[in-house]
Design an enzyme around this catalytic site. Structure first.
Site, PDB file in Angstrom:
ATOM      1  N   GLU A   8      -6.461   3.353  -6.123  1.00  0.00           N
ATOM      2  CA  GLU A   8      -7.783   3.304  -5.514  1.00  0.00           C
ATOM      3  C   GLU A   8      -8.687   4.239  -6.316  1.00  0.00           C
ATOM      4  O   GLU A   8      -8.367   5.408  -6.478  1.00  0.00           O
ATOM      5  CB  GLU A   8      -7.685   3.771  -4.062  1.00  0.00           C
ATOM      6  CG  GLU A   8      -8.998   3.680  -3.320  1.00  0.00           C
ATOM      7  CD  GLU A   8      -8.946   4.367  -1.963  1.00  0.00           C
ATOM      8  OE1 GLU A   8      -8.097   5.235  -1.760  1.00  0.00           O
ATOM      9  OE2 GLU A   8      -9.793   4.032  -1.125  1.00  0.00           O
ATOM     10  N   ASP A  54      -2.947   4.533  -2.707  1.00  0.00           N
ATOM     11  CA  ASP A  54      -4.044   5.001  -1.873  1.00  0.00           C
ATOM     12  C   ASP A  54      -4.498   6.412  -2.269  1.00  0.00           C
ATOM     13  O   ASP A  54      -3.663   7.309  -2.416  1.00  0.00           O
ATOM     14  CB  ASP A  54      -3.547   5.026  -0.418  1.00  0.00           C
ATOM     15  CG  ASP A  54      -4.616   5.492   0.548  1.00  0.00           C
ATOM     16  OD1 ASP A  54      -5.588   4.760   0.738  1.00  0.00           O
ATOM     17  OD2 ASP A  54      -4.480   6.610   1.100  1.00  0.00           O
ATOM     18  N   HIS A  66     -11.046  -3.029   3.505  1.00  0.00           N
ATOM     19  CA  HIS A  66     -10.945  -2.487   4.865  1.00  0.00           C
ATOM     20  C   HIS A  66     -11.756  -1.219   5.067  1.00  0.00           C
ATOM     21  O   HIS A  66     -11.824  -0.713   6.184  1.00  0.00           O
ATOM     22  CB  HIS A  66      -9.468  -2.218   5.178  1.00  0.00           C
ATOM     23  CG  HIS A  66      -8.913  -1.157   4.266  1.00  0.00           C
ATOM     24  ND1 HIS A  66      -8.737  -1.359   2.911  1.00  0.00           N
ATOM     25  CD2 HIS A  66      -8.551   0.118   4.505  1.00  0.00           C
ATOM     26  CE1 HIS A  66      -8.281  -0.243   2.367  1.00  0.00           C
ATOM     27  NE2 HIS A  66      -8.161   0.676   3.310  1.00  0.00           N
ATOM     28  N   ASP A  67     -12.319  -0.657   4.011  1.00  0.00           N
ATOM     29  CA  ASP A  67     -13.141   0.554   4.152  1.00  0.00           C
ATOM     30  C   ASP A  67     -14.630   0.237   4.088  1.00  0.00           C
ATOM     31  O   ASP A  67     -15.456   1.148   3.999  1.00  0.00           O
ATOM     32  CB  ASP A  67     -12.806   1.550   3.024  1.00  0.00           C
ATOM     33  CG  ASP A  67     -11.403   2.103   3.154  1.00  0.00           C
ATOM     34  OD1 ASP A  67     -10.906   2.219   4.296  1.00  0.00           O
ATOM     35  OD2 ASP A  67     -10.789   2.418   2.117  1.00  0.00           O
ATOM     36  N   ASP A  98       0.863  -1.176   0.000  1.00  0.00           N
ATOM     37  CA  ASP A  98       0.000   0.000   0.000  1.00  0.00           C
ATOM     38  C   ASP A  98       0.902   1.229   0.000  1.00  0.00           C
ATOM     39  O   ASP A  98       1.834   1.313   0.797  1.00  0.00           O
ATOM     40  CB  ASP A  98      -0.870  -0.014   1.273  1.00  0.00           C
ATOM     41  CG  ASP A  98      -2.259   0.528   1.035  1.00  0.00           C
ATOM     42  OD1 ASP A  98      -2.362   1.582   0.386  1.00  0.00           O
ATOM     43  OD2 ASP A  98      -3.231  -0.091   1.501  1.00  0.00           O
TER      44      ASP A  98
END
Ligand code: GLC
Ligand code: CA
Length: 568
Positions: free
Chosen positions: A273, A219, A339-340, A117
């Site tokens: 992302e 990200d 994870h979001d 990430d």
């Protein structure tokens, strides 16, 4: 990337042959690990790198061949690692650089790629660059961030996704100026217009690529380019985040430069992302001839689930549209959780005791049988569910806590707010991995940083591993089926009966290999009539033990039944 011709020889004669541009990252099944929640080895209640190392054989047993691990850099953890204070170091909670090296080695020994990430829209306010930057107006690092001198008055409004007041400008008295933060105040945005910032980022990427990492997930990258004159946004549209904050001028130049300087020099994959504001922009990010990124990670699908459910027809349309748009050029990611988001089965399936298992298996069948690289989030191979928090004090996520404060100050209906949160908070997807039925699900010997879901007694790796009919073993079978059949990776996708209200039906075809995928998205029996059923050869996947009910052209599926049939 090489253009190879694949010929699928069924009997003796090779039939039509399709030219495919192959790549390892197209053939990857990505398993996403939230390191804080995977496994704790020193009893501090926080998952660590040694914990992932302990479970490498488990990870391998899933059949996956790539992992994406959320940020592991040094961080004060305002946003669980998405606020980096040192990009060349490991967060002390997670371990040391030696641990990282062993983890990477352990993955590579098992032929698993590691995707890192990369959080470079912003850093932590505790990063040395920011400490310098805020110290004086003429500091050499001043232009690493976005500053607005207060003598010019208040800067034109910018919205912040994580701020308790929704304000992206924070006043800093040290130099009498405001700094910009699209996320929390602890996450100041880096100034990508500054070539020095870009060079720093490229050097950081090279540092990790030289260590052997196999890819980068960028990200919040769509937001890095900004009009640094900060013009006033049209009235009423100041909060239109996608329209006015994403994909601004300069972004493609930055990506081309990154590709030239770093990505093209290593065998690494890249995914950002988000995927632009429309299909055209998505293509501009990932088409091969653009020399920017490898694959698009679009939110249109995952965003469909709302507290009151989602519409299957829309769901089918969305995934079909994206597939069509990318059938000739570019490549997609396929995912319904990360994870979001809240848990896969609680948002897109049915987490009631009766249907949790079948519906989770059905969703995993979907994700692993579409064209595009599948991303599977830890715990979704087990059917982990949302956790039931009723008080704000139980939540840990900065986005959740600040959204609560904002809603409160705006006089929102807090009962509704809490019930929506119960469904959608990111903490739902971050509870500790459920390894076995011992205390704390075998995640930690201490007090877990976020509570373990009570259902760990029966939803856990040890129990499911033993049961051939478990969600876990279905997941493994699905991964295996995909990896052994190029048709599921490269084959074309065709939606059947778009208007069927209950069943999602499609074929995947590559030369003479053809598969029919049938997924019942409802809690009742449902039938579909398809001429293709006359060509059924074999059942390859079925989340029920009974034989698939086919009568002539009619197939009747049980609640949430998922089957994959080979056709001749
Ligand atoms: C991305 C991450 C999210 C994080 C945010 C700020 O959306 O996925 O977890 O909070 O960026 O870095
Ligand atoms: Ca630990």
């Amino acid at each position: 990337m090489v253009l190879i011709t694949v010929s699928c020889v069924n009997n003796k004669e090779p039939k039509a042959v399709t030219a495919i541009s192959k790549a390892w990252w197209k053939e990857a099944v990505v398993y996403q690990i939230y390191p804080r929640s995977f496994k704790d080895t020193n009893g501090d209640g926080i998952g660590d790198m040694k914990g992932i190392i302990e479970e490498l054989d488990y990870i391998k047993s899933l059949g996956i061949n790539a992992v994406w691990i959320n940020p592991i850099y040094s961080s004060p953890n305002a946003d669980n690692g998405y606020d980096v204070s040192d990009y060349r170091n490991i967060m002390s909670d997670f371990g040391t650089m030696e641990d990282f090296d062993s983890l990477l080695q352990g993955l590579h020994d098992r032929n698993i790629k590691f995707i890192m990430d990369l959080v470079v829209n912003h850093s932590s306010d505790e990063h040395e660059w920011f400490k310098q930057s805020r110290s004086s107006r003429d500091n050499p690092y001043r232009n690493y961030y976005h500053w607005w001198p207060a003598e010019k008055g208040k800067p034109p409004y910018r919205y912040s996704l994580f701020d308790a007041k929704g304000d992206a400008w924070k006043y800093d008295s040290i130099t009498n100026a405001y700094y910009l933060h699209y996320f929390s105040q602890k996450q100041p945005d880096l100034n990508w217009e500054n070539p020095k910032v870009r060079q720093e980022v490229f050097d950081i990427m090279k540092f990790w690529a030289d260590k052997g990492v196999d890819g980068f997930r960028l990200d919040a990258f769509q937001f890095v380019a900004k009009d640094t004159t900060f013009p006033k946004l049209p009235d009423g549209f100041e909060k239109n985040f996608i329209q006015y904050y994403a994909m601004q001028d300069g972004l493609h130049d930055y990506l081309k430069e990154m590709n030239r300087e770093v990505l093209s020099k290593y065998d690494v994959m890249s995914v950002a992302e988000g995927a632009g504001r429309n299909f055209k922009e998505a293509h501009e990010l990932v088409d091969e001839d653009r020399h920017e990124l490898n694959m698009a990670y679009a939110f249109d699908g995952v965003d469909l689930a709302k507290p009151d459910g989602y519409d299957l027809i829309k769901f089918k349309n969305t995934f079909t549209k994206w597939d069509q748009e990318f059938s000739k050029k570019g490549w997609l990611s396929i995912f319904l959780a990360n994870h979001d988001q809240a848990r896969l089965v609680s948002r897109f399936g049915n987490d009631s005791p009766e249907f949790r298992e079948v519906s989770e298996k059905m969703l995993n069948t979907f994700i692993l049988s579409m064209r595009g690289t599948p991303y599977c989030y830890y715990g979704d191979e087990l059917g982990m569910t949302n956790i039931d928090f009723d008080s704000i004090s139980q939540y840990q996520d900065i986005a959740t806590i600040n959204a609560y404060k904002k809603a409160l100050s705006e006089g929102k209906d807090m009962k509704k707010f809490m019930s929506d949160l119960n469904f959608s908070s990111r903490d739902n997807g971050r509870t500790p991995m459920q390894w076995d039925d011992s205390k704390n699900a075998g995640f930690t010997s201490g007090k877990p940083w976020l509570p373990v879901n009570d259902n760990y007694k029966y939803i856990n790796v040890a129990t499911e591993d033993k049961n051939p009919n478990s969600i876990l073993n279905h997941f493994r079978n699905m991964v295996k089926l995909r990896r052994e059949n190029p048709v599921l990776i490269y084959g074309s996708y065709q939606l059947l009966q778009p208007k069927h209200p209950d069943i999602y039906a499609y074929t995947r075809t590559l030369d003479d290999q053809k598969m029919l995928v049938l997924l019942n998205f409802t809690d009742h029996n449902s039938s579909i009539e398809l001429p293709q059923t006359r060509a059924v050869q074999k059942t390859l996947i079925n989340n029920y033990n009974s034989v698939v009910a086919i009568e002539g052209e009619k197939v009747t599926l049980k609640p949430y039944q998922a089957v994959i049939l080979s056709l001749n």
